[in-house]
Design an enzyme around this catalytic site. Structure first.
Site, mmCIF file in Angstrom:
data_model
loop_
_atom_site.group_PDB
_atom_site.id
_atom_site.type_symbol
_atom_site.label_atom_id
_atom_site.label_comp_id
_atom_site.label_asym_id
_atom_site.label_seq_id
_atom_site.Cartn_x
_atom_site.Cartn_y
_atom_site.Cartn_z
ATOM 1 N N LYS A 1 0.826 -1.210 0.000
ATOM 2 C CA LYS A 1 0.000 0.000 0.000
ATOM 3 C C LYS A 1 0.861 1.261 0.000
ATOM 4 C CE LYS A 1 -2.299 -1.300 3.686
ATOM 5 N NZ LYS A 1 -1.723 -2.657 3.852
ATOM 6 N N THR A 2 1.892 1.285 0.841
ATOM 7 C CA THR A 2 2.781 2.449 0.871
ATOM 8 C C THR A 2 3.525 2.599 -0.458
ATOM 9 O OG1 THR A 2 3.078 2.182 3.262
ATOM 10 C CG2 THR A 2 4.690 3.536 2.097
ATOM 11 N N ASP B 1 -1.559 6.738 6.336
ATOM 12 C CA ASP B 1 -1.543 5.320 6.679
ATOM 13 C C ASP B 1 -2.419 5.063 7.899
ATOM 14 O OD1 ASP B 1 -0.851 2.693 6.437
ATOM 15 O OD2 ASP B 1 1.141 2.900 7.305
ATOM 16 N N THR C 1 -5.759 -1.365 7.127
ATOM 17 C CA THR C 1 -5.803 -2.816 7.241
ATOM 18 C C THR C 1 -7.183 -3.282 7.694
ATOM 19 O OG1 THR C 1 -4.965 -2.647 9.512
ATOM 20 C CG2 THR C 1 -3.348 -3.000 7.763
ATOM 21 N N ARG D 1 6.632 -8.337 1.762
ATOM 22 C CA ARG D 1 7.536 -7.880 2.835
ATOM 23 C C ARG D 1 8.196 -9.063 3.521
ATOM 24 N NH1 ARG D 1 4.635 -4.027 6.541
ATOM 25 N NH2 ARG D 1 5.353 -2.487 5.025
#
Length: 367
Positions: free
Chosen positions: A87-88, A132, A181, A240
């Site tokens: 997302k980032t 965020d 999230t 990640r």
């Protein structure tokens, strides 16, 4: 009251306790300090370079191209999905594609409407504001954001009581990119103000292999195809985690082998770090082992299971269980947690009914 199912007081308490329990997990999806530094070097710079999320990427590409053709700022974008899915990275790509600067902040950092007003009033025209964990923003700031997103204006309250006045402050057009999230926690008025909403899915192993090969090239690591496949299969569908496992396997290959990552080397390295072939780590296996060996596969209450594992209730519920449920190894029921046949098979254990040659039906006292 069923004391075994008493819930913590707030969602923030749960998040804090879960984060404490997940801090040292190699397969945790939240970013730590090392991840943040390395991810900056590994992030793709444009949509063509971004791996996976084909549908979201295609839709977002249309939104950004149309905005550039009109010479306008892009619509506000909401990205939802589990941590570690990109997302980032996508927010930074949106800014790069639009040729605009990006401002990064988070919901927990905005506790007052004045905090948000200060950020919004300093934005440049066309700038991208990445927010965020937007669902954790305070309610006053959230209500101010409604008008800012829709009318590019905020009302700043000066004074208190009957003498207070609202001074309208015009804002330059900007693009808000919100990431969450927990999309279900966003109120409908806020969710409806986003022009584009994209849900990030977990990655398939083939997509993670592409991520790993790309990262290996940037890190100057020699990895063979079967080595990348081995790491991808243990990465829980999350880029990640895949990049983190790649770095640990790289360390092992440099110390214990000739620096080349093969399937055998990857398997040995991840065995050292206690990540098994399905991506389960020590905590996951401890939960399953307690559920199977101590409680016969359940049902058992969450608090009882947490005590048996030696962890906080929130750690088991928020850190271990989501992946176990997604993998079909554990089920949450009104009576408590129960293990599935796949859990027995994964740990190489035989269910009690099969051991006794019974019919599989339990009596009143579990006989």
């Amino acid at each position: 009251m069923n004391w075994d199912d008493t819930a913590p007081s707030t969602a923030d308490d749960i998040a804090a306790d879960a984060a404490t329990g997940a801090a040292d997990r190699l397969v945790g999806a939240d970013a730590d300090g090392e991840d943040t530094a390395v991810e900056a070097a590994l992030r793709p710079k444009d949509l063509e370079e971004f791996v996976g999320q084909e549908r979201v990427r295609e839709q977002l590409d249309l939104v950004l191209r149309a905005a550039r053709a009109r010479g306008a700022t892009a619509d506000h974008v909401l990205l939802s999905g589990a941590p570690g899915l990109g997302k980032t990275t996508l927010s930074m790509i949106i800014a790069a594609e639009m040729g605009a600067p990006i401002r990064i902040t988070s919901g927990p950092a905005i506790q007052h409407a004045g905090d948000l007003a200060a950020i919004l009033s300093s934005l440049q025209e066309g700038e991208v504001l990445f927010l965020d964990e937007i669902h954790r923003m305070s309610r006053p700031a959230e209500e101010m954001l409604y008008m800012a997103m829709e009318d590019f204006r905020v009302d700043v309250i000066v004074g208190k009581g009957p003498g207070a006045t609202a001074i309208p402050l015009e804002l330059p057009p900007f693009t808000l990119v919100g990431a969450t999230t927990r999309a279900g926690l966003l109120p409908p008025p806020l969710r409806d103000r986003f022009g584009f909403t994209g849900h990030m899915e977990f990655y398939a192993p083939v997509e993670l292999e592409r991520v790993i090969h790309r990262s290996a090239g940037l890190l100057d690591v020699h990895i063979e195809a079967d080595g990348a496949a081995e790491i991808a299969g243990r990465s829980r569908g999350t880029p990640r985690i895949a990049n983190r496992l790649l770095r640990r396997v790289r360390d092992y290959a440099q110390v214990k082998a000739d620096g080349v990552i093969t399937r055998e080397i990857a398997s040995q390295a991840l065995g050292v770090y206690e990540v098994d072939e399905r991506g389960l780590d020590r905590l996951d296996r401890a939960v399953l082992t307690a559920l199977l060996k101590l409680f016969g596969g359940g049902p058992v209450g969450l608090s009882t299971l947490a005590v048996a594992v030696g962890e906080e209730r929130e750690t088991v519920e928020e850190v271990a269980e989501p992946f176990l449920v997604r993998e079909g190894l554990l089920a949450r029921t009104p009576r408590g947690r129960i293990a599935t046949p796949a859990a027995w098979a994964h740990l190489g254990l035989v269910p009690p009914q099969q051991q006794s040659g019974g019919t599989g039906q339990q009596g009143l006292f579990g006989g």
